[in-house]
Design a protein around this motif. Sequence first.
Motif, short mmCIF file in Angstrom:
data_model
loop_
_atom_site.label_atom_id
_atom_site.label_comp_id
_atom_site.label_asym_id
_atom_site.label_seq_id
_atom_site.Cartn_x
_atom_site.Cartn_y
_atom_site.Cartn_z
N ALA A 184 44.20 124.85 60.49
CA ALA A 184 43.04 124.53 61.30
C ALA A 184 43.51 124.08 62.67
N HIS A 185 43.05 124.75 63.71
CA HIS A 185 43.41 124.39 65.08
C HIS A 185 42.43 123.34 65.58
N THR A 186 42.92 122.12 65.73
CA THR A 186 42.09 121.00 66.16
C THR A 186 42.88 120.16 67.15
N TYR A 187 42.45 118.93 67.38
CA TYR A 187 43.13 118.09 68.36
C TYR A 187 42.95 116.63 67.99
N ARG A 188 44.02 115.88 68.17
CA ARG A 188 43.97 114.45 67.91
C ARG A 188 43.48 113.74 69.17
N MET A 189 42.22 113.35 69.17
CA MET A 189 41.61 112.80 70.37
C MET A 189 42.13 111.41 70.72
N GLN A 190 42.58 110.67 69.74
CA GLN A 190 43.06 109.31 69.99
C GLN A 190 44.56 109.23 69.70
N ALA A 191 45.10 108.06 69.91
CA ALA A 191 46.54 107.87 69.69
C ALA A 191 46.89 108.09 68.23
N HIS A 192 48.18 108.28 67.97
CA HIS A 192 48.65 108.52 66.60
C HIS A 192 48.17 107.41 65.67
N THR A 193 48.38 106.18 66.07
CA THR A 193 47.82 104.99 65.41
C THR A 193 47.59 103.96 66.51
N ASN A 194 47.10 102.79 66.14
CA ASN A 194 46.91 101.72 67.10
C ASN A 194 48.23 101.21 67.67
N ALA A 195 49.35 101.58 67.05
CA ALA A 195 50.67 101.14 67.54
C ALA A 195 51.28 102.14 68.53
N ASP A 196 50.54 103.20 68.85
CA ASP A 196 51.06 104.28 69.67
C ASP A 196 50.41 104.27 71.05
N ASP A 197 51.19 104.56 72.08
CA ASP A 197 50.67 104.72 73.43
C ASP A 197 50.77 106.20 73.80
#
Length: 372
Positions: A253-266
């Motif tokens: 499935a071609h999608t996109y991670r709209m937010q950071a990997h986790t809250n610990a990621d910039d």
Amino acid sequence: MLHTDLLPRDTAVNLITADGTTVHDEAYALPDADTLLTAYRGLVEGRRINEQANALVRQGRLAVYPSSHGQEACQVAAAMVLGDRDWLFPTYRDSVAVIARGVAPAEALVLLKGDWHSGYDVRAHRVAPQATPLATQLLHAVGFAQAAKHRGEDTVVLALCGDGATSEGDFHEAMNFAAVFHVPVVFFVQNNEFAISVPLSRQTAAPSLAHKAIGYGMPGQRVDGNDVAAVLAVLTEAVDRARAGGGPSLVEAHTYRMQAHTNADDDTRYRERDEVQAWIARDPLLRLRAHLTAAGALDEDTEKRFAAGAEEIAAAMREALNTDADLDPEDLFRFVTTSRSPQLEEQWQLLHGELERDGLAHAAAATNGGQR
């Protein structure tokens, strides 16, 4: 089967465009309006779950949360295509799929709160524990599917993973075993373009991740991961094929991670804001809302009802996470082995003694006005 039958399409399957209009496809039919309404409700609930979980992280009630904001179409479709006897093997980013499969939100978030167990009865819900190591759940999924096949069951296993997991050895071992032994498992790769900070271009030189399937002798297919109608159609075909004895398959499935990997990621350190903004127009929730509204299948009352249901889920999450757990230190030893070894018993007695002494010290301090 001809080798060309194993190859995915050059472009991803798409049934509803970003503006909500339909696209005719010779191989895949658009799901009916009732199915799409059910999927839309799932998208509304999934988006609210992601929003509430992120808020709980900021409040310190969740230790970590890998958001699936923007990937909700994959999450909802994964839960919808499975029957009562089928199993879901999720990753750490698949909380929405876990909840959509019937797990109570409070139980689904126990692991991400930092507790020692998965939080829910895996047998009751037919959902394996969420896996934080990449691709390890794929081996478990294949083994489970093989066992079901030996028992003569018509169980299908849907194994979820991200694009980063396809770079792990466990992914290849699971694919090869599944194909050789012809087990009823569907590998569902949510390609959100990034393995934490590593873009897809640094993970593979293949035309697509779905092209990897032919190397193992199974069919692969590509689908627009932000088009829930297309994801439902493609996954349903793969699940039906596995149930009928057709063996494993790989769906990308071609999608996109709209937010950071986790809250610990910039994520600002490795991708541009313009890139993220470009995907807003492809939002799976807005896309299906536009389609259903234009078709006359979604009205304001239904929209309000779905939103109210999503708020009930969010409220349940807040209530559960705002309650401090009653922790028992002996649980560290109680569930290691069936019978406690002398070494473990010695360690527990040592800790127990320290806890008792600390408790007495605190009691004495309280009696003496807080002086220790």
